[in-house]
Design a protein around this motif. Sequence first.
Motif, mmCIF file in Angstrom:
data_model
loop_
_atom_site.group_PDB
_atom_site.id
_atom_site.type_symbol
_atom_site.label_atom_id
_atom_site.label_comp_id
_atom_site.label_asym_id
_atom_site.label_seq_id
_atom_site.Cartn_x
_atom_site.Cartn_y
_atom_site.Cartn_z
ATOM 1 N N GLU A 76 43.227 43.708 17.908
ATOM 2 C CA GLU A 76 42.894 44.926 17.175
ATOM 3 C C GLU A 76 43.861 46.047 17.527
ATOM 4 O O GLU A 76 44.275 46.828 16.658
ATOM 5 N N LEU A 77 44.246 46.125 18.795
ATOM 6 C CA LEU A 77 45.217 47.132 19.205
ATOM 7 C C LEU A 77 46.585 46.857 18.580
ATOM 8 O O LEU A 77 47.287 47.777 18.152
ATOM 9 N N ALA A 78 46.969 45.570 18.530
ATOM 10 C CA ALA A 78 48.235 45.208 17.891
ATOM 11 C C ALA A 78 48.204 45.564 16.412
ATOM 12 O O ALA A 78 49.195 46.061 15.859
ATOM 13 N N TYR A 79 47.060 45.343 15.769
ATOM 14 C CA TYR A 79 46.893 45.679 14.358
ATOM 15 C C TYR A 79 47.084 47.176 14.143
ATOM 16 O O TYR A 79 47.780 47.608 13.213
ATOM 17 N N ALA A 80 46.500 47.977 15.043
ATOM 18 C CA ALA A 80 46.650 49.430 14.949
ATOM 19 C C ALA A 80 48.102 49.838 15.144
ATOM 20 O O ALA A 80 48.611 50.749 14.473
ATOM 21 N N TYR A 81 48.788 49.142 16.064
ATOM 22 C CA TYR A 81 50.200 49.464 16.283
ATOM 23 C C TYR A 81 51.016 49.207 15.022
ATOM 24 O O TYR A 81 51.869 50.023 14.647
ATOM 25 N N TYR A 82 50.780 48.097 14.371
ATOM 26 C CA TYR A 82 51.550 47.780 13.175
ATOM 27 C C TYR A 82 51.400 48.859 12.104
ATOM 28 O O TYR A 82 52.352 49.186 11.398
ATOM 29 N N TRP A 83 50.213 49.400 11.974
ATOM 30 C CA TRP A 83 50.006 50.456 10.995
ATOM 31 C C TRP A 83 50.620 51.772 11.452
ATOM 32 O O TRP A 83 50.953 52.625 10.628
ATOM 33 N N SER A 84 50.771 51.965 12.758
ATOM 34 C CA SER A 84 51.241 53.249 13.273
ATOM 35 C C SER A 84 52.756 53.365 13.279
ATOM 36 O O SER A 84 53.295 54.472 13.320
ATOM 37 N N ASP A 85 53.477 52.238 13.267
ATOM 38 C CA ASP A 85 54.932 52.265 13.364
ATOM 39 C C ASP A 85 55.538 52.101 11.974
ATOM 40 O O ASP A 85 55.518 51.010 11.399
ATOM 41 N N PRO A 86 56.116 53.160 11.401
ATOM 42 C CA PRO A 86 56.642 53.063 10.030
ATOM 43 C C PRO A 86 57.808 52.095 9.902
ATOM 44 O O PRO A 86 58.074 51.589 8.809
ATOM 45 N N LEU A 87 58.510 51.812 11.015
ATOM 46 C CA LEU A 87 59.632 50.878 10.933
ATOM 47 C C LEU A 87 59.154 49.483 10.541
ATOM 48 O O LEU A 87 59.862 48.751 9.837
ATOM 49 N N ILE A 88 57.959 49.108 10.992
ATOM 50 C CA ILE A 88 57.428 47.776 10.691
ATOM 51 C C ILE A 88 57.338 47.558 9.185
ATOM 52 O O ILE A 88 57.782 46.526 8.665
ATOM 53 N N SER A 89 56.777 48.529 8.483
ATOM 54 C CA SER A 89 56.599 48.361 7.033
ATOM 55 C C SER A 89 57.927 48.378 6.298
ATOM 56 O O SER A 89 58.062 47.758 5.230
ATOM 57 N N ARG A 90 58.922 49.062 6.845
ATOM 58 C CA ARG A 90 60.236 49.070 6.201
ATOM 59 C C ARG A 90 60.988 47.766 6.436
ATOM 60 O O ARG A 90 61.738 47.311 5.563
ATOM 61 N N VAL A 91 60.792 47.174 7.606
ATOM 62 C CA VAL A 91 61.563 45.992 7.976
ATOM 63 C C VAL A 91 60.970 44.701 7.411
ATOM 64 O O VAL A 91 61.714 43.806 6.988
ATOM 65 N N LEU A 92 59.654 44.585 7.403
ATOM 66 C CA LEU A 92 59.015 43.309 7.065
ATOM 67 C C LEU A 92 59.483 42.719 5.731
ATOM 68 O O LEU A 92 59.848 41.536 5.676
ATOM 69 N N PRO A 93 59.503 43.477 4.634
ATOM 70 C CA PRO A 93 59.963 42.872 3.371
ATOM 71 C C PRO A 93 61.409 42.370 3.447
ATOM 72 O O PRO A 93 61.752 41.355 2.838
ATOM 73 N N LYS A 94 62.231 43.073 4.211
ATOM 74 C CA LYS A 94 63.631 42.665 4.360
ATOM 75 C C LYS A 94 63.744 41.341 5.122
ATOM 76 O O LYS A 94 64.562 40.472 4.766
ATOM 77 N N LEU A 95 62.921 41.199 6.174
ATOM 78 C CA LEU A 95 62.952 39.958 6.938
ATOM 79 C C LEU A 95 62.422 38.789 6.108
ATOM 80 O O LEU A 95 62.942 37.672 6.204
ATOM 81 N N VAL A 96 61.392 39.039 5.337
ATOM 82 C CA VAL A 96 60.848 37.988 4.477
ATOM 83 C C VAL A 96 61.918 37.495 3.508
ATOM 84 O O VAL A 96 62.093 36.287 3.300
ATOM 85 N N GLU A 97 62.654 38.415 2.904
ATOM 86 C CA GLU A 97 63.698 38.042 1.954
ATOM 87 C C GLU A 97 64.832 37.295 2.649
ATOM 88 O O GLU A 97 65.334 36.289 2.136
ATOM 89 N N PHE A 98 65.236 37.776 3.842
ATOM 90 C CA PHE A 98 66.305 37.093 4.588
ATOM 91 C C PHE A 98 65.872 35.675 4.943
ATOM 92 O O PHE A 98 66.645 34.723 4.785
ATOM 93 N N SER A 99 64.656 35.520 5.403
ATOM 94 C CA SER A 99 64.150 34.204 5.773
ATOM 95 C C SER A 99 64.079 33.286 4.561
ATOM 96 O O SER A 99 64.404 32.098 4.641
ATOM 97 N N ARG A 100 63.667 33.830 3.418
ATOM 98 C CA ARG A 100 63.556 33.019 2.196
ATOM 99 C C ARG A 100 64.924 32.506 1.754
ATOM 100 O O ARG A 100 65.070 31.345 1.373
ATOM 101 N N VAL A 101 65.933 33.358 1.845
ATOM 102 C CA VAL A 101 67.268 32.994 1.357
ATOM 103 C C VAL A 101 67.983 32.068 2.333
ATOM 104 O O VAL A 101 68.609 31.077 1.925
#
Length: 253
Positions: A76-101
């Motif tokens: 639950e604390l890790a979940y709260a951290y993910y929502w609190s760090d704006p870098l996570i939301s910016r990076v995740l879609p980019k990593l998903v696309e890199f991994s897919r390609v």
Amino acid sequence: MEKKQNPLFVGTLAKGLRLLRAFDESHVSLSLAELVTLTGLEKSAVQRMAHTLHQEGMLERDPGTRRYRPSHAWLELAYAYYWSDPLISRVLPKLVEFSRVHGETVNLAQISGDHIIYSLRLPNQRTQFAASIVGRRVPALGTASGRVILATWSDDEVAHALETWPIRAATPKTITDRGAIADGIACASQDGYSITQGQMMLNEISLAVPIVGIDGRANAALQVAVSSHSFDIERVREELLPALLDTASGIPG
């Protein structure tokens, strides 16, 4: 000493956090005696704090063995951290696309004191379990990510890190000479990326590029890990480096 002299510092809370930090990948469950040994605290204090943390839902306690382990509250604390760090939301879609390609393991590494911590990990099918867990911390000087992040810092900060930050020989190939590490940071500063081989895991090549802020400084990096059985360093440079640099350039630091 400075903390203890601060009137805002709560010593009991600090001791409780020391107890929680005793749990790691090598100590997934601990007895009362083991907690005493690992924390260096008195048995009576450890007993009271462990009981309180259990009652508050931070620790599970096996009724048979009486051993403690982290509870779901940590997630639950890790979940709260993910929502609190704006870098996570910016990076995740980019990593998903890199991994897919590209189909290779790609991670977000952030500086955490004198360590780097893997905040996002997108493993491929060949990735070992231990290398896919979010939250793993390793000494920054021994990693491509740590070195490429430091390469964006001031000379004084780099000199301090080279003098005081820990080095751990994770494999027989881990570079422990601080002069050689300094050379690696200098190369990363010149090249804009860092490549290491066999530093944290044998037969692993690690490529890292910084996520640079508007001030030219990085506190995070994108890292790709590949097997040296499938890649050599030149192939990593040719096939993965341009794509990773392009991915990082689209992420505001």
